[in-house]
Write an enzyme that holds these catalytic residues in place. Structure first.
Site: not given
Ligand code: ACO
Length: 333
Positions: A118, A258, A288
């Site tokens: 990214c 980003h 993204n």
């Molecule tokens: N739908 C429903 N529930 C979900 C989903 C979904 N799509 N995805 C995850 N969950 C669940 C998880 O299983 C978890 O359940 P559990 O508590 O029973 O285990 C719960 O939701 C919470 O998960 P978290 O990981 O705590 O959720 P979080 O608030 O951290 O959000 C997310 C997750 C959106 C992935 C976030 O962490 C994020 O945006 N991270 C950064 C990603 C990013 O920016 N990447 C950029 C680089 S990409 C690149 O360079 C190509």
């Protein structure tokens, strides 16, 4: 021989291209155990674009590039350098940039890819601007393009809801000293790179263990680790690139970040104490798009008249590697 006068590189053309096919959050509800409400509140994403099965990053790149060249009033044969930032290259070799060079008929251009996920567009802009600053090349076409839909595991709800396909491009040319790219800041920390991986040739046991059997070449991410890193680094990289030129956050007219997660953007805005109106986001429409997110957002901001001559712009990103980067630019067209 290199020109002794160091010149700034300015953006003289912007373009983008996204596939027509739209995948909404409701569509995803039918594929994995998720909900529109979860995706909207946890990420800010409402829909994303998906390339057809036989359309790859080079095609999206070529279309975005032609739009940017048209905007700059240039012909492909005039282009001297093409850099494509991508982690979803059509092939390991030739580079996507070489495929694009051929597709658009930029027969006089040097062409290569940059892999910084990214942060790839910011890395590529920085590289291209050095060639222009030294006088080695008079212009450059810098493209960020991804077809992430081809590398996500469509049964992994942790990742498949986040990503989309698209491409953005800019044309750079030497500009007046007061305008164009004024400052840049790049960083990388390979020690935390395993938080976001897409395997290539190496078939490593611990990478296979993270994935479903038979899905060894898909994208895997520890979302919460990347999240914590992202908020901090977006704010730090913004401050650093301004600090380099003796400016502060109050001098900035617009930030193009980003587009990974609206909560990351809001978290960084809070750390920076900057008003949300000064940060451009379009994540709800595209998700993204990795290296394509910043140039597509830039193109939309320009089209919507949100960037005016003399504005100080900061583009800032983070991503796989892990990497980060920021650019401060005085806009003039
Ligand atoms: N739908 C429903 N529930 C979900 C989903 C979904 N799509 N995805 C995850 N969950 C669940 C998880 O299983 C978890 O359940 P559990 O508590 O029973 O285990 C719960 O939701 C919470 O998960 P978290 O990981 O705590 O959720 P979080 O608030 O951290 O959000 C997310 C997750 C959106 C992935 C976030 O962490 C994020 O945006 N991270 C950064 C990603 C990013 O920016 N990447 C950029 C680089 S990409 C690149 O360079 C190509």
């Amino acid at each position: 021989m290199l020109n002794q006068t160091v010149r700034n590189a300015g953006i003289v053309g912007v373009g983008s291209y996204v596939p027509e096919k739209i995948l909404t959050n409701s569509d995803l509800e039918k594929i994995v155990d998720t909900s529109d409400e979860w995706i909207r509140t946890r990420t800010g994403i409402e829909q994303r674009r998906i390339a057809e099965e036989d359309v790859f990053s080079s095609e999206l790149s070529a279309r975005a590039a032609m739009n940017a060249l048209k905007d700059a009033g240039m012909q492909p044969e005039e282009v001297e350098l093409i850099i494509v930032a991508t982690i979803t290259a059509d092939m390991l070799t030739p580079s996507t940039a070489c495929i694009v060079q051929h597709k658009i008929g930029a027969i006089n251009a040097v062409a290569f890819d940059v892999n910084a996920a990214c942060s790839g567009f910011i890395y590529s802009l920085s590289i291209a601007s050095q060639f222009i600053a030294t006088g080695q090349y008079k212009n450059a076409l810098v493209i960020g393009a991804e077809t992430l839909s081809k590398v996500v595991d469509w049964q992994d709800r942790n990742t498949c809801v986040l990503f989309g396909d698209g491409a953005g491009a800019v044309v750079l040319k030497a500009t007046d000293k007061e305008y164009g790219i004024l400052s840049m800041h790049l960083g990388a920390d390979g020690s935390i790179g395993r938080n976001l991986t897409i395997p290539g040739l190496a078939v490593e046991h611990h990478e296979m263990e993270k994935r479903r059997p038979g899905n060894y070449r898909t994208l895997w991410m520890d979302g919460s680790e990347v999240f914590k890193f992202a908020v901090k680094i977006m704010a730090q990289a913004t401050i650093k690139v301004l600090d380099n030129i003796g400016l502060g956050i109050d001098d900035v007219d617009m930030i193009i970040p980003h587009q990974a997660n609206i909560r990351i953007v809001n978290g960084a805005a809070k750390l920076l104490k900057v008003s949300r109106e000064k940060i451009f986001t379009n994540i709800e429409k595209y998700g993204n798009m990795s290296a394509a997110s910043i140039p597509v957002a830039l193109h939309e901001a320009v089209k919507e008249g949100k960037i005016r001559n003399d504005d100080l712009l900061v583009m800032v990103g983070f991503g796989g590697g892990l990497t980060w980067g920021s650019i401060a630019l005085r806009w003039f067209r």
